[in-house]
Structure formats: structure tokens, C-alpha cells
Motif scaffolding. Structure first.
Motif, PDB file in Angstrom:
ATOM      1  N   LEU A  74       0.825  -1.211   0.000  1.00  0.00           N
ATOM      2  CA  LEU A  74       0.000   0.000   0.000  1.00  0.00           C
ATOM      3  C   LEU A  74       0.858   1.258   0.000  1.00  0.00           C
ATOM      4  CD1 LEU A  74      -2.833  -1.041   2.467  1.00  0.00           C
ATOM      5  CD2 LEU A  74      -2.955  -0.859  -0.020  1.00  0.00           C
ATOM      6  N   LYS A  75       1.963   1.236   0.720  1.00  0.00           N
ATOM      7  CA  LYS A  75       2.843   2.409   0.748  1.00  0.00           C
ATOM      8  C   LYS A  75       3.551   2.618  -0.597  1.00  0.00           C
ATOM      9  CE  LYS A  75       1.863   4.426   4.211  1.00  0.00           C
ATOM     10  NZ  LYS A  75       1.339   5.778   4.095  1.00  0.00           N
ATOM     11  N   VAL A  76       3.897   1.531  -1.277  1.00  0.00           N
ATOM     12  CA  VAL A  76       4.501   1.668  -2.607  1.00  0.00           C
ATOM     13  C   VAL A  76       3.480   2.234  -3.590  1.00  0.00           C
ATOM     14  CG1 VAL A  76       5.453   0.354  -4.544  1.00  0.00           C
ATOM     15  CG2 VAL A  76       6.266  -0.082  -2.233  1.00  0.00           C
ATOM     16  N   ILE A  77       2.221   1.779  -3.488  1.00  0.00           N
ATOM     17  CA  ILE A  77       1.165   2.331  -4.343  1.00  0.00           C
ATOM     18  C   ILE A  77       0.973   3.807  -4.040  1.00  0.00           C
ATOM     19  CG2 ILE A  77      -1.325   2.256  -4.772  1.00  0.00           C
ATOM     20  CD1 ILE A  77      -1.137  -0.791  -4.419  1.00  0.00           C
ATOM     21  N   ASN A  78       0.977   4.176  -2.764  1.00  0.00           N
ATOM     22  CA  ASN A  78       0.843   5.581  -2.381  1.00  0.00           C
ATOM     23  C   ASN A  78       2.027   6.404  -2.882  1.00  0.00           C
ATOM     24  OD1 ASN A  78      -0.471   7.760  -1.168  1.00  0.00           O
ATOM     25  ND2 ASN A  78       0.684   7.497   0.724  1.00  0.00           N
ATOM     26  N   LEU A  79       3.221   5.834  -2.860  1.00  0.00           N
ATOM     27  CA  LEU A  79       4.408   6.509  -3.377  1.00  0.00           C
ATOM     28  C   LEU A  79       4.248   6.813  -4.856  1.00  0.00           C
ATOM     29  CD1 LEU A  79       7.477   7.339  -2.937  1.00  0.00           C
ATOM     30  CD2 LEU A  79       7.996   5.033  -3.702  1.00  0.00           C
ATOM     31  N   LEU A  80       3.807   5.822  -5.622  1.00  0.00           N
ATOM     32  CA  LEU A  80       3.611   6.026  -7.060  1.00  0.00           C
ATOM     33  C   LEU A  80       2.487   7.022  -7.338  1.00  0.00           C
ATOM     34  CD1 LEU A  80       4.018   2.349  -8.269  1.00  0.00           C
ATOM     35  CD2 LEU A  80       5.665   4.210  -8.490  1.00  0.00           C
ATOM     36  N   ALA A  81       1.391   6.932  -6.588  1.00  0.00           N
ATOM     37  CA  ALA A  81       0.272   7.856  -6.785  1.00  0.00           C
ATOM     38  C   ALA A  81       0.680   9.289  -6.450  1.00  0.00           C
ATOM     39  CB  ALA A  81      -0.919   7.433  -5.936  1.00  0.00           C
ATOM     40  N   ASN A 104      -6.570   7.896  -2.269  1.00  0.00           N
ATOM     41  CA  ASN A 104      -6.940   8.624  -1.055  1.00  0.00           C
ATOM     42  C   ASN A 104      -8.447   8.643  -0.835  1.00  0.00           C
ATOM     43  OD1 ASN A 104      -4.473   9.685   0.299  1.00  0.00           O
ATOM     44  ND2 ASN A 104      -4.073  10.245  -1.814  1.00  0.00           N
ATOM     45  N   GLY A 105      -9.236   8.440  -1.882  1.00  0.00           N
ATOM     46  CA  GLY A 105     -10.674   8.278  -1.704  1.00  0.00           C
ATOM     47  C   GLY A 105     -10.992   7.009  -0.936  1.00  0.00           C
ATOM     48  N   VAL A 106     -10.294   5.934  -1.273  1.00  0.00           N
ATOM     49  CA  VAL A 106     -10.475   4.676  -0.537  1.00  0.00           C
ATOM     50  C   VAL A 106     -10.030   4.850   0.914  1.00  0.00           C
ATOM     51  CG1 VAL A 106      -9.663   2.291  -0.381  1.00  0.00           C
ATOM     52  CG2 VAL A 106     -10.312   3.238  -2.597  1.00  0.00           C
ATOM     53  N   ILE A 107      -8.909   5.522   1.112  1.00  0.00           N
ATOM     54  CA  ILE A 107      -8.421   5.778   2.476  1.00  0.00           C
ATOM     55  C   ILE A 107      -9.431   6.625   3.244  1.00  0.00           C
ATOM     56  CG2 ILE A 107      -6.647   7.002   3.797  1.00  0.00           C
ATOM     57  CD1 ILE A 107      -4.649   6.097   1.631  1.00  0.00           C
ATOM     58  N   TYR A 148     -11.236  18.151   3.578  1.00  0.00           N
ATOM     59  CA  TYR A 148     -10.858  19.429   2.974  1.00  0.00           C
ATOM     60  C   TYR A 148      -9.604  19.273   2.111  1.00  0.00           C
ATOM     61  CZ  TYR A 148      -9.296  24.321   2.772  1.00  0.00           C
ATOM     62  OH  TYR A 148      -8.861  25.545   2.358  1.00  0.00           O
ATOM     63  N   LEU A 149      -8.621  18.539   2.591  1.00  0.00           N
ATOM     64  CA  LEU A 149      -7.404  18.316   1.814  1.00  0.00           C
ATOM     65  C   LEU A 149      -7.704  17.522   0.549  1.00  0.00           C
ATOM     66  CD1 LEU A 149      -4.902  17.490   4.699  1.00  0.00           C
ATOM     67  CD2 LEU A 149      -5.172  19.655   3.482  1.00  0.00           C
ATOM     68  N   TYR A 150      -8.565  16.509   0.665  1.00  0.00           N
ATOM     69  CA  TYR A 150      -8.950  15.720  -0.498  1.00  0.00           C
ATOM     70  C   TYR A 150      -9.719  16.583  -1.506  1.00  0.00           C
ATOM     71  CZ  TYR A 150     -11.001  12.024  -3.330  1.00  0.00           C
ATOM     72  OH  TYR A 150     -11.376  11.237  -4.378  1.00  0.00           O
ATOM     73  N   TYR A 151     -10.628  17.410  -1.013  1.00  0.00           N
ATOM     74  CA  TYR A 151     -11.426  18.275  -1.886  1.00  0.00           C
ATOM     75  C   TYR A 151     -10.550  19.300  -2.606  1.00  0.00           C
ATOM     76  CZ  TYR A 151     -15.466  20.910  -3.521  1.00  0.00           C
ATOM     77  OH  TYR A 151     -16.393  21.530  -4.316  1.00  0.00           O
ATOM     78  N   GLY A 152      -9.449  19.699  -1.978  1.00  0.00           N
ATOM     79  CA  GLY A 152      -8.508  20.604  -2.651  1.00  0.00           C
ATOM     80  C   GLY A 152      -7.879  19.963  -3.875  1.00  0.00           C
ATOM     81  N   ILE A 153      -7.463  18.705  -3.763  1.00  0.00           N
ATOM     82  CA  ILE A 153      -6.879  18.012  -4.919  1.00  0.00           C
ATOM     83  C   ILE A 153      -7.961  17.730  -5.958  1.00  0.00           C
ATOM     84  CG2 ILE A 153      -5.670  15.918  -5.680  1.00  0.00           C
ATOM     85  CD1 ILE A 153      -3.892  17.838  -4.172  1.00  0.00           C
TER      86      ILE A 153
END
Length: 187
Positions: A74-81, A104-107, A148-153
Motif C-alpha cells: 500500500l505504501k509503494v502504491i501511495n508513493l507512485l500515486a 486517497n478516496g479509498v483511504i 478538505y485536503l482531499y477536496y482541494g486536490i
């Protein structure tokens, strides 16, 4: 849609969030890799300090390997994303922001479920009301900040998508003549 997040333009915010994600995911990848290398020692310490006597070192070792491997993936996927978020923001390619948004939507969905579980546990416990209020308020604050952080992206994604559609339409308007082969459908 938002035009800025924490007094930063959306492009700046996207790059900052992307680089923070890359850095923290890279550090977590290193830490998890080291933990997988020392899984035998960690399992022995867990068994020594456990209150249950029916745990064996091999059971704990197997559980740790599975847990750490999944978290490492999961951390490698997050790194690539996160790296794709940086590249997509700099090059203004909205499709490169999608992996970060999906990840990050799933998170965020799992965080909402976790927070609801925490609220139910705090409300269901015999804790006095005044002691439970700070826990619930902090939990709600963290959830609102994450949203709020997600909505910014997401706003950055929509902004880049709108500007790319204006710059490069896929099909030219019908009134505009192009230098191409003649169209015989207008007979």
C-alpha cells in the motif's frame, strides 16, 4: 470548487501534497522493509511481552509478515500515486491525478468507517459525557481536515480538466474549417 487551500494556489498545493506523500511513503517503505528484515526478532519480542501464553512465535511471525507485506504494498502504491500527482500537477495532465484521488478516496472511506466505530465505542462506553466530548471533537476535526485536503486536490483535478478541454478540444467545432480531407457527408 476551491480556488486555494490554506492560502496556496491549487497548483502549489498539489505539488506540496505530492512531495509530502512521496517523502513519507518513501520513508515508510524503508521502515517497513527493515521491519520485514527483522521479523523474527520482532515476533520473539511480541511473544515475550504478550499476556496470552497460547501464542507461538511462528503464528506471530506469519501474521507480521502478512501485515507488513500488505502495508508495504500500500505504501509503494501511495508513493507512485503521489509521484503521479506531482507530475500531473506540473504538466497539467488531469488523468495523472486520478491514481492519487482513487487511492486517497479509498483511504477516506476507511477513515470515515473507523471514525464512526470510534464514536460508537466512545458513546457506548461508561465514560462521562464531558470526557467523551474532546475525543469526538478531535475525531470530527481530523475527518473534516482530511476531507478538505482531499477536496482541494479534487478541485485541482477539475481545474486542470477544464483548462485542458479549452486548450485542446478533441473534435473541432463544425463551423471551423480544417485542412483535412473533404467531407462527403454534406452533399
Amino acid at each position: 470548487m476551491l480556488t486555494s487551500v490554506f492560502c496556496m494556489r491549487l497548483n502549489t498545493y498539489g505539488v506540496v501534497i505530492g512531495w509530502l506523500g512521496v517523502i513519507f511513503s518513501f520513508l515508510a517503505t524503508i521502515l517497513l522493509s527493515v521491519a520485514l528484515g527483522f521479523v523474527d526478532e520482532i515476533a520473539q519480542e511480541i511473544v515475550k511481552s504478550a499476556q496470552k501464553t497460547d501464542l507461538t512465535v511462528s503464528e506471530v511471525r506469519t501474521g507480521l509478515i502478512v501485515l507488513l507485506s500488505v502495508y508495504l504494498a500500500l505504501k509503494v502504491i501511495n508513493l507512485l500515486a503521489s509521484a503521479m500527482l506531482v507530475v500531473g500537477t506540473v504538466k497539467e495532465r488531469h488523468l495523472l491525478l486520478l491514481p492519487w484521488l482513487i487511492n486517497n478516496g479509498v483511504i477516506l472511506v476507511f477513515a470515515i468507517i473507523t471514525h464512526i466505530g470510534v464514536w460508537a465505542q466512545v458513546i457506548g462506553s461508561q465514560m462521562p459525557f464531558l470526557s467523551a466530548v474532546p475525543i469526538i471533537l478531535i475525531s470530527v476535526g481530523i475527518l473534516v481536515l482530511t476531507w478538505y485536503l482531499y477536496y482541494g486536490i479534487y478541485s485541482l483535478f477539475k481545474q486542470i480538466q477544464a483548462s485542458s478541454e479549452l486548450q485542446r478540444p478533441l473534435i473541432p467545432p463544425a463551423t471551423q474549417q480544417t485542412n483535412s480531407y473533404p467531407s462527403y457527408t454534406k452533399i
